[in-house]
Design an enzyme around this catalytic site. Structure first.
Site, short mmCIF file in Angstrom:
data_model
loop_
_atom_site.label_atom_id
_atom_site.label_comp_id
_atom_site.label_asym_id
_atom_site.label_seq_id
_atom_site.Cartn_x
_atom_site.Cartn_y
_atom_site.Cartn_z
N CYS A 35 1.95 -5.84 5.54
CA CYS A 35 1.76 -4.55 4.86
C CYS A 35 2.78 -3.52 5.36
O CYS A 35 2.81 -3.18 6.55
CB CYS A 35 0.33 -4.04 5.10
SG CYS A 35 0.04 -2.41 4.40
N SER A 49 10.88 -7.68 7.65
CA SER A 49 9.52 -7.74 8.22
C SER A 49 9.40 -8.59 9.47
O SER A 49 8.36 -8.56 10.14
CB SER A 49 8.54 -8.25 7.16
OG SER A 49 8.42 -7.32 6.10
N HIS A 93 -2.82 -2.92 -0.15
CA HIS A 93 -3.62 -3.85 0.65
C HIS A 93 -4.98 -3.28 1.03
O HIS A 93 -5.76 -3.93 1.73
CB HIS A 93 -2.87 -4.20 1.94
CG HIS A 93 -1.66 -5.06 1.72
ND1 HIS A 93 -0.40 -4.53 1.54
CD2 HIS A 93 -1.52 -6.41 1.64
CE1 HIS A 93 0.47 -5.50 1.37
NE2 HIS A 93 -0.17 -6.65 1.43
#
Length: 646
Positions: free
Chosen positions: A372, A314, A359
């Protein structure tokens, strides 16, 4: 006709005789004149002293121990006569009487290997004897004409493992290296890795020489010409070794990388853990020690800063968002809905978000803050892998950073062409989705993540530099401004701020109470895939060590005035927010405590640049410099005695 043939033959014979006469009387004269000159003149090279390497404050990181080498005269008899020892054995025994720890077999073997009728140079049989050990023996040994004592230096690294992957080490040169560089051929040593290798030509200096008039027995009787070497070329680094030590000791039982860089490209600290002791290589490492390094599963010999390639996870999402915006302007203005997973077309395969329950509605800022996955899955399908890869490479991912360390790796930011060339297979949409969150084929080095984080923080793509000065000449870094949509870039930065400072941010718990405001992004890069049949993944702590994810955090600070980028990767550490964040937080506390964020000092320096005046040194800084000076003097004193410096 017969007459013409006779004249032609006559002309050819005379032409051949004239050419031969020219060769014997004129051309060969230069050859024999050179031989004659070589018989009355002898050129001896004078070795340059290798330059020292210091940190930004003057602490010695690479220095020279003072000593001597021992050589034996060539063409000595190797056969014993009438019960007497051979000339070679007599010379070797004299050395053994003085230095009992020397190895007779090794010295004899080295001499015999290098001895030949064509070699008129003394043959080195002992590389290094410490200065203090030689002083008492020098008067005796200098009386023997078959022995030669020469001043010698030996490289020493006072901070050992702390800076091993940055400084590197010197070692004995091989035939290929000798043929490529005249200085290396004479000195017999060369930088093998790190800065020692990258700046070898500068550090080693240039040879001097002395031309002597010699007798028929090769004995010098007069100095005809002498030129001193160009040496003591010193390298000053951007590194603060105290910060380097603090980070190194912070790792303890963990493995990974931590890098601190100023936003102008100066690398303040870079630790690859675990590391090795570079002093093992200076005199030649034993096969046993080398094998132990190679077989260690923790890879202490690998410079993970530029040679470690990892899925970015991420930590790539800020760059991915900006890549989407570059490829398809306006795409980031639309939200996406996350229900915990998504599918492609009629496939039942679920591409899951890390949050099982999803989310909900997600805009860019929230997508960065809460990381997310589904947001990036859906955007990637609208853009495509080729456009994503093209832009990410322009941001510095999957390409060399240009840092002044040797043999840097590229990493991989894949596209359709790359996969076809590598695997002879077409690209699938599912691979685009996985690449959007830094998984699949994506591989980057930690320094690439530092550089790209700096781009997000400042809008500038810089070339990282470890070295600060080559003697008094500044080592400049390249800074290239890049254009982004102002609103998109602002939202990305706000999302990074939320990660560290807003409840619900993935690093909030460990980063919100620092003395300065930090913006960042965590990342968890999987090393094993999760089967579709697994509804709930095991906790990282429940997995086998080598199945645990790598833990990233990449940050910059202060948020409103970026000055430093700090990136930490813990191998198989699990989650970046819980594993890597504590180290990043401690680094920022150290920087703050040691005055790196003092705006007053910054203003003083800026004023000095404008007015040309030197900024006033604080009493604390003066005391620190004096302590470093005394420490360096003590190191040099001990180095000449052969004592352990630590």
């Amino acid at each position: 006709m017969r007459y013409k043939i006779t004249l032609l033959l006559f002309a050819l014979v005379w032409a051949g005789m004239i050419i031969r006469l020219y060769h014997v009387s004129v051309k060969s004269n230069f050859y024999y004149e050179g031989l004659a000159k070589a018989n009355v003149e002898r050129k001896e090279f004078i070795k340059p002293v290798r330059g020292e390497i210091t940190d930004r404050n003057g602490n010695l990181l690479a220095m020279n121990q003072i000593g001597f080498s021992l050589s034996i005269k060539p063409h000595l008899s190797m056969k014993a006569k009438e019960g007497k020892k051979s000339q070679l054995e007599q010379a070797v025994d004299i050395l053994l009487e003085t230095f009992p720890d020397l190895n007779k077999t090794t010295m004899m073997k080295v001499y015999k290997k290098k001895s030949s009728p064509y070699n008129h140079k003394f043959i080195k049989v002992v590389d290094f004897i410490h200065y203090a050990d030689m002083m008492s023996a020098y008067p005796k040994l200098s009386m023997y004409e078959n022995l030669k004592i020469e001043a010698e230096t030996k490289r020493y690294y006072p901070y050992g493992r702390y800076c091993a992957h940055l400084i590197g080490y010197t070692g004995r040169s091989n035939t290929k290296e000798n043929e490529a560089d005249e200085v290396v051929d004479v000195v017999g040593k060369v930088g093998k890795s790190g800065l020692e290798r990258y700046y070898n030509e500068f550090l080693q200096g240039e040879l001097g020489y002395q031309i002597n008039k010699v007798t028929a027995r090769n004995r010098a009787i007069d100095v005809l010409e002498k030129m001193m070497p160009k040496d003591n070329r010193n390298l000053t680094l951007n590194i603060d070794v105290d910060l380097q030590k603090m980070i190194f000791e912070h790792f303890k039982e963990q493995e990974g990388v931590a890098i601190v860089m100023r936003t102008n490209g100066e690398i303040l600290a870079a630790v690859s853990y675990p590391a090795y002791d570079p002093n093992l290589f200076v005199g030649g490492i034993s096969s046993k020690a080398w094998r132990a390094l190679q077989e260690d599963l923790k890879h202490p010999f690998t410079n993970k800063i530029i040679h470690g390639t990892y899925p970015p996870g991420s930590s790539i999402k800020m760059g991915m968002a900006l890549a989407f915006d570059k490829a398809k302007p306006g795409i980031l203005e639309k939200s996406e809905y996350c229900k915990g997973y998504m599918t492609i077309g009629n496939s039942s395969h679920r591409f899951r978000c890390w949050k099982h329950s999803g989310h909900g509605t997600v805009y860019l800022r929230k997508a960065i803050m809460q990381s997310c996955d589904v947001y990036f899955y859906k955007k990637s399908l609208q853009v495509g892998i080729d456009a994503m890869a093209r832009n990410l490479r322009s941001f510095g991912l999957g390409v060399k950073t240009g840092v002044d360390l040797p043999r840097e790796y590229n990493g991989v930011i894949p596209d359709k062409g790359w996969k076809m060339k590598r695997f002879k297979q077409p690209w699938f949409l599912g691979e685009t989705v996985i690449a959007a969150i830094g998984q699949g084929y994506d591989l980057v080095t930690p320094l690439q993540v530092v550089r790209y984080t700096n781009l997000v923080a400042t809008g500038n793509l810089v070339t990282p530099k470890v070295a600060k000065k080559m003697n008094d000449r500044e080592v400049n870094t390249t800074i290239v401004p890049m254009e982004f949509n102002a609103h998109s870039l602002s939202e990305v930065r706000k999302g990074m701020y939320d990660v560290c400072n807003t409840p619900g941010g993935t690093a909030y718990r460990l980063m919100h109470d620092l003395p300065i405001k930090v913006a960042g992004k965590t990342g968890t890069s999987q090393v094993t895939s999760i089967p579709q049949g697994v509804g709930k993944r095991l906790k990282e702590s429940e997995l086998a060590y080598f199945h645990r994810s790598h833990a990233w955090i990449t940050t910059y600070a202060p948020y409103d005035d970026p000055q430093f980028v700090v990136t930490v990767l813990i191998e198989h550490g699990g989650h970046g927010g819980s594993t890597s964040a504590p180290m990043a937080g401690d680094i920022y506390r150290w920087l703050h405590k040691n005055g790196y964020f003092k705006s007053k000092l910054k203003k003083e320096i800026d004023t000095a640049v404008i007015t040309g005046e030197e900024p006033q040194e604080s009493p604390e800084l003066k005391k620190k410099k004096e302590n470093i000076r005394k420490r360096n003097e003590e190191l040099r004193k001990k180095s000449s005695s052969g004592l352990s410096l630590f």
